[in-house]
Design a protein around this motif. Structure first.
Motif, PDB file in Angstrom:
ATOM      1  N   ALA A 140      47.718  35.547  53.798  1.00 17.68           N
ATOM      2  CA  ALA A 140      46.267  35.627  53.659  1.00 17.68           C
ATOM      3  C   ALA A 140      45.937  35.926  52.199  1.00 17.68           C
ATOM      4  CB  ALA A 140      45.690  36.711  54.564  1.00 17.68           C
ATOM      5  N   VAL A 141      44.744  35.511  51.780  1.00 25.92           N
ATOM      6  CA  VAL A 141      44.286  35.703  50.406  1.00 25.92           C
ATOM      7  C   VAL A 141      43.574  37.045  50.270  1.00 25.92           C
ATOM      8  CG1 VAL A 141      42.656  34.838  48.665  1.00 25.92           C
ATOM      9  CG2 VAL A 141      44.062  33.241  49.969  1.00 25.92           C
ATOM     10  N   ILE A 142      43.925  37.795  49.236  1.00 26.63           N
ATOM     11  CA  ILE A 142      43.170  39.001  48.875  1.00 26.63           C
ATOM     12  C   ILE A 142      42.098  38.525  47.895  1.00 26.63           C
ATOM     13  CG2 ILE A 142      43.231  41.301  47.871  1.00 26.63           C
ATOM     14  CD1 ILE A 142      46.295  41.283  48.452  1.00 26.63           C
ATOM     15  N   ALA A 143      40.841  38.502  48.368  1.00 26.04           N
ATOM     16  CA  ALA A 143      39.759  37.874  47.615  1.00 26.04           C
ATOM     17  C   ALA A 143      38.904  38.865  46.834  1.00 26.04           C
ATOM     18  CB  ALA A 143      38.878  37.071  48.565  1.00 26.04           C
ATOM     19  N   GLY A 144      39.273  40.129  46.840  1.00 25.45           N
ATOM     20  CA  GLY A 144      38.517  41.130  46.104  1.00 25.45           C
ATOM     21  C   GLY A 144      38.749  42.505  46.684  1.00 25.45           C
ATOM     22  N   TYR A 145      37.930  43.443  46.246  1.00 26.55           N
ATOM     23  CA  TYR A 145      38.054  44.812  46.736  1.00 26.55           C
ATOM     24  C   TYR A 145      36.724  45.536  46.578  1.00 26.55           C
ATOM     25  CZ  TYR A 145      38.489  45.901  41.773  1.00 26.55           C
ATOM     26  OH  TYR A 145      38.262  45.999  40.425  1.00 26.55           O
ATOM     27  N   GLY A 146      36.604  46.635  47.280  1.00 28.82           N
ATOM     28  CA  GLY A 146      35.402  47.456  47.198  1.00 28.82           C
ATOM     29  C   GLY A 146      35.667  48.795  47.858  1.00 28.82           C
ATOM     30  N   ASP A 147      34.614  49.566  48.010  1.00 29.47           N
ATOM     31  CA  ASP A 147      34.721  50.887  48.616  1.00 29.47           C
ATOM     32  C   ASP A 147      34.121  50.860  50.016  1.00 29.47           C
ATOM     33  OD1 ASP A 147      35.636  51.684  46.109  1.00 29.47           O
ATOM     34  OD2 ASP A 147      33.655  52.374  45.476  1.00 29.47           O
TER      35      ASP A 147
END
Length: 70
Positions: A31-38
């Motif tokens: 799977a693609v890790i498309a970003g991050y956040g809180d």
């Protein structure tokens, strides 16, 4: 590096859209890790949670929390 992941973009605040690579699960799916956040849950903020496109569950790393004394 974060080990927390979600496929629900709506849970993430301070979202940063950025290709961070791919992950492989135990069944050999990728799977693609498309970003991050809180993720904010009441008074607790979990920082740098990966947004993984198509992930059907939220994955929470208990070990990572224990390492930080939470």
């Amino acid at each position: 590096m974060s080990k927390h992941m979600t496929g629900n973009r709506a849970l993430l605040t301070n979202f940063v859209k950025k290709f961070l690579g791919t992950i492989r699960f135990g069944n050999n799916d990728f799977a693609v890790i498309a970003g991050y956040g809180d993720v904010v849950i009441r008074s607790l903020t979990i920082k740098r949670v990966y947004y993984v496109e198509g992930l059907g569950q939220n994955l929470f790393s208990v070990g990572q929390f224990c390492d930080k004394g939470l």
